[in-house]
Write a protein that holds these residues in place. Structure first.
Motif, PDB file in Angstrom:
ATOM      1  N   ALA A   1       0.234   7.465  -6.276  1.00 26.94           N
ATOM      2  CA  ALA A   1       0.350   6.280  -5.426  1.00 26.94           C
ATOM      3  C   ALA A   1       0.117   5.004  -6.223  1.00 26.94           C
ATOM      4  CB  ALA A   1      -0.645   6.373  -4.265  1.00 26.94           C
ATOM      5  N   VAL A   2      -0.826   5.034  -7.159  1.00 26.92           N
ATOM      6  CA  VAL A   2      -1.078   3.847  -7.989  1.00 26.92           C
ATOM      7  C   VAL A   2       0.131   3.532  -8.863  1.00 26.92           C
ATOM      8  CG1 VAL A   2      -2.494   2.949  -9.860  1.00 26.92           C
ATOM      9  CG2 VAL A   2      -3.567   4.160  -7.967  1.00 26.92           C
ATOM     10  N   HIS A   3       0.750   4.537  -9.448  1.00 25.70           N
ATOM     11  CA  HIS A   3       1.935   4.314 -10.275  1.00 25.70           C
ATOM     12  C   HIS A   3       3.099   3.763  -9.439  1.00 25.70           C
ATOM     13  CE1 HIS A   3       0.519   6.000 -14.066  1.00 25.70           C
ATOM     14  NE2 HIS A   3      -0.015   7.006 -13.402  1.00 25.70           N
ATOM     15  N   ILE A   4       3.256   4.245  -8.229  1.00 27.24           N
ATOM     16  CA  ILE A   4       4.350   3.775  -7.372  1.00 27.24           C
ATOM     17  C   ILE A   4       4.118   2.322  -6.968  1.00 27.24           C
ATOM     18  CG2 ILE A   4       5.463   4.116  -5.135  1.00 27.24           C
ATOM     19  CD1 ILE A   4       4.868   7.111  -5.487  1.00 27.24           C
ATOM     20  N   GLU A   5       2.886   1.964  -6.638  1.00 26.71           N
ATOM     21  CA  GLU A   5       2.587   0.572  -6.295  1.00 26.71           C
ATOM     22  C   GLU A   5       2.888  -0.351  -7.473  1.00 26.71           C
ATOM     23  OE1 GLU A   5      -1.422   0.362  -5.046  1.00 26.71           O
ATOM     24  OE2 GLU A   5      -1.118   1.488  -3.190  1.00 26.71           O
ATOM     25  N   THR A   6       2.552   0.066  -8.672  1.00 23.62           N
ATOM     26  CA  THR A   6       2.840  -0.757  -9.852  1.00 23.62           C
ATOM     27  C   THR A   6       4.337  -0.929 -10.056  1.00 23.62           C
ATOM     28  OG1 THR A   6       0.812   0.092 -10.869  1.00 23.62           O
ATOM     29  CG2 THR A   6       2.391  -1.012 -12.310  1.00 23.62           C
ATOM     30  N   ALA A   7       5.104   0.136  -9.840  1.00 23.26           N
ATOM     31  CA  ALA A   7       6.554   0.053 -10.031  1.00 23.26           C
ATOM     32  C   ALA A   7       7.215  -0.853  -9.002  1.00 23.26           C
ATOM     33  CB  ALA A   7       7.161   1.456  -9.976  1.00 23.26           C
TER      34      ALA A   7
ATOM     35  N   VAL B   1       9.244  -5.844  -8.371  1.00 18.96           N
ATOM     36  CA  VAL B   1      10.517  -6.314  -7.816  1.00 18.96           C
ATOM     37  C   VAL B   1      10.348  -6.979  -6.460  1.00 18.96           C
ATOM     38  CG1 VAL B   1      11.883  -4.614  -9.079  1.00 18.96           C
ATOM     39  CG2 VAL B   1      10.972  -4.033  -6.828  1.00 18.96           C
ATOM     40  N   LEU B   2       9.201  -6.867  -5.833  1.00 23.97           N
ATOM     41  CA  LEU B   2       8.998  -7.485  -4.519  1.00 23.97           C
ATOM     42  C   LEU B   2       8.819  -9.003  -4.650  1.00 23.97           C
ATOM     43  CD1 LEU B   2       6.554  -5.028  -2.712  1.00 23.97           C
ATOM     44  CD2 LEU B   2       8.960  -5.414  -2.186  1.00 23.97           C
ATOM     45  N   ILE B   3       9.412  -9.744  -3.725  1.00 27.25           N
ATOM     46  CA  ILE B   3       9.183 -11.191  -3.628  1.00 27.25           C
ATOM     47  C   ILE B   3       8.045 -11.370  -2.628  1.00 27.25           C
ATOM     48  CG2 ILE B   3      10.238 -13.440  -3.248  1.00 27.25           C
ATOM     49  CD1 ILE B   3      12.942 -12.220  -3.728  1.00 27.25           C
TER      50      ILE B   3
ATOM     51  N   ASP C   1       3.293  -0.793   4.321  1.00 24.04           N
ATOM     52  CA  ASP C   1       2.793   0.533   3.978  1.00 24.04           C
ATOM     53  C   ASP C   1       3.973   1.439   3.646  1.00 24.04           C
ATOM     54  OD1 ASP C   1       0.191  -0.284   4.506  1.00 24.04           O
ATOM     55  OD2 ASP C   1       0.366   0.256   6.630  1.00 24.04           O
ATOM     56  N   VAL C   2       3.912   2.067   2.477  1.00 22.53           N
ATOM     57  CA  VAL C   2       4.934   3.013   2.033  1.00 22.53           C
ATOM     58  C   VAL C   2       4.318   4.407   2.066  1.00 22.53           C
ATOM     59  CG1 VAL C   2       6.470   3.686   0.157  1.00 22.53           C
ATOM     60  CG2 VAL C   2       6.043   1.265   0.605  1.00 22.53           C
ATOM     61  N   ILE C   3       4.824   5.248   2.952  1.00 21.87           N
ATOM     62  CA  ILE C   3       4.305   6.598   3.147  1.00 21.87           C
ATOM     63  C   ILE C   3       5.316   7.581   2.553  1.00 21.87           C
ATOM     64  CG2 ILE C   3       3.345   8.238   4.781  1.00 21.87           C
ATOM     65  CD1 ILE C   3       1.920   5.543   4.714  1.00 21.87           C
ATOM     66  N   ILE C   4       4.882   8.351   1.574  1.00 24.08           N
ATOM     67  CA  ILE C   4       5.753   9.303   0.873  1.00 24.08           C
ATOM     68  C   ILE C   4       5.209  10.702   1.097  1.00 24.08           C
ATOM     69  CG2 ILE C   4       6.675  10.017  -1.355  1.00 24.08           C
ATOM     70  CD1 ILE C   4       6.391   7.152  -2.297  1.00 24.08           C
TER      71      ILE C   4
ATOM     72  N   SER D   1       0.853  -1.186   0.000  1.00 25.38           N
ATOM     73  CA  SER D   1       0.000   0.000   0.000  1.00 25.38           C
ATOM     74  C   SER D   1       0.887   1.234   0.000  1.00 25.38           C
ATOM     75  CB  SER D   1      -0.924   0.008   1.222  1.00 25.38           C
ATOM     76  OG  SER D   1      -1.664   1.199   1.279  1.00 25.38           O
ATOM     77  N   ALA D   2       0.689   2.109  -0.982  1.00 23.86           N
ATOM     78  CA  ALA D   2       1.464   3.346  -1.101  1.00 23.86           C
ATOM     79  C   ALA D   2       0.559   4.539  -0.844  1.00 23.86           C
ATOM     80  CB  ALA D   2       2.109   3.453  -2.482  1.00 23.86           C
ATOM     81  N   ASN D   3       1.087   5.501  -0.141  1.00 25.75           N
ATOM     82  CA  ASN D   3       0.359   6.727   0.180  1.00 25.75           C
ATOM     83  C   ASN D   3       1.263   7.905  -0.122  1.00 25.75           C
ATOM     84  OD1 ASN D   3      -0.591   9.047   1.837  1.00 25.75           O
ATOM     85  ND2 ASN D   3      -2.140   7.596   2.520  1.00 25.75           N
ATOM     86  N   VAL D   4       0.827   8.766  -1.021  1.00 27.87           N
ATOM     87  CA  VAL D   4       1.591   9.947  -1.418  1.00 27.87           C
ATOM     88  C   VAL D   4       0.833  11.187  -0.974  1.00 27.87           C
ATOM     89  CG1 VAL D   4       2.622  11.231  -3.332  1.00 27.87           C
ATOM     90  CG2 VAL D   4       2.544   8.729  -3.398  1.00 27.87           C
ATOM     91  N   LYS D   5       1.526  12.085  -0.312  1.00 24.24           N
ATOM     92  CA  LYS D   5       0.923  13.345   0.130  1.00 24.24           C
ATOM     93  C   LYS D   5       1.916  14.473  -0.077  1.00 24.24           C
ATOM     94  CE  LYS D   5      -2.354  15.845   1.828  1.00 24.24           C
ATOM     95  NZ  LYS D   5      -1.856  17.025   1.079  1.00 24.24           N
TER      96      LYS D   5
END
Length: 329
Positions: free
Chosen positions: A129-135, A139-141, A151-154, A103-107
């Motif tokens: 946030a959707v583009h970052i989750e796709t990127a 690469v995640l296992i 959770d990735v908070i940017i 889950s990515a959150n960009v603010k």
């Protein structure tokens, strides 16, 4: 007893604030690009800045070397802070998942652009946030972390909002135009990858962001957009006033894979030597991958420094623990 309902006046005389207006001349005089077209700006990347998070990183781009026409016309840079929390167990109310849920959150901070932003997330931030989750999913296992989530908070501290001051009213809602959001997405991909690696989450490779754009060459007597179009790496909004097309990629160099691609603009209007539109897109994509490869060098060095620092702290902790045991014996 003090009167809580009384509003006390200031103890000393105060002066009402005066707000400066944007000069009309700065709207037509953008800063000129001094670096070569195939060179990106210097990057500062540091990991492990937030002890309470599983992983964290800070990303900053160098400000353009230009002489401002006024105080309000100073070129800004791109500053992004990112934290990764997890992997941690999912709540019982969430359905079972055999893979890691990302889950990515960009603010964007209220002060990230020239026009002050609100505290509620906007549609443009949700799109980022959707583009970052796709990127990052490329690469995640995720199979190694079932029934878990991260959770990735940017937080974008400075959004490189350097468009012409006279055209602020023509920007999208929130004060950040589409061209500037492309550079923001590129930096977010790089800093998010650094934060996930700092958190120790298994990945097949690092992913770095790169951006390339087709702009028009400056031509004497015709302004910044009167010349022939050409491709530049890491375009800065304050250095170019006429964008034709922009491409952002999330690139995994070791695997030679593109995990995310986003283009914006009119490729049909970019006649690079009478080349067809598909060849123009391929050239723009190759240059964006080249920019991502340059960003990866900084990403690798930052993670190496972080690993060496953690190893030194672990070794010093073991030495101090052994010394304490010997003294107690």
């Amino acid at each position: 007893m003090a009167d809580r309902r009384r509003v006390n006046p200031p103890l000393r005389p105060t002066t009402a604030p005066l707000f400066a207006f944007a000069p009309k001349s700065s709207a037509s005089t953008p800063h000129r690009r001094t670096r070569p077209a195939n060179e990106i700006r210097k990057i500062f990347l540091k990991t492990g800045l937030t002890p309470s998070a599983s992983g964290s990183a800070y990303f900053e781009l160098e400000s353009p070397q230009a002489t401002p026409h006024s105080f309000l016309d100073r070129p800004s840079s791109l500053k992004i802070a990112c934290t990764a929390h997890g992997p941690r167990p999912l709540p019982r109310s969430v359905p079972f998942s055999p893979h890691l849920l990302l889950s990515a959150n960009v603010k964007l901070a209220p002060f990230a652009s020239r026009q002050r932003r609100g505290y509620i997330r906007e549609a443009s931030e949700r799109d980022l946030a959707v583009h970052i989750e796709t990127a990052l999913r490329g690469v995640l296992i995720s199979e190694r972390w079932p029934k878990s989530g991260v959770d990735v908070i940017i937080t974008v501290l400075e959004g490189e909002d350097d468009g012409p001051l006279g055209a602020l009213g023509q920007k999208e809602e929130g004060g950040l135009s589409g061209w500037e959001s492309m550079s923001v997405l590129s930096g977010c991909i790089t800093v998010a990858s650094a934060a996930i690696a700092d958190a120790g989450i298994d990945c097949v490779d690092l992913v770095s962001g790169g951006v390339a754009a087709i702009v028009r060459q400056p031509k004497p007597g015709m302004g910044d957009g009167g010349g022939e179009p050409y491709i530049v790496l890491d375009p800065c909004p304050s250095e170019h006033s006429n964008f034709i097309a922009v491409c952002v990629v999330g690139y995994s160099q070791k695997r030679d894979e593109i995990t995310e691609i986003w283009t914006r603009g009119d490729l049909g209007a970019a006649s690079l030597g009478e080349s067809p539109e598909q060849f123009i897109l391929g050239s723009l994509l190759d240059r964006a991958m080249e920019a991502a490869g340059s960003s990866r060098l900084v990403l690798e060095e930052a993670l190496k420094e972080s690993v060496e620092f953690k190893i030194q702290n672990t070794a010093s902790g073991k030495d101090s623990a052994g010394t304490t045991r010997n003294q107690s014996a």
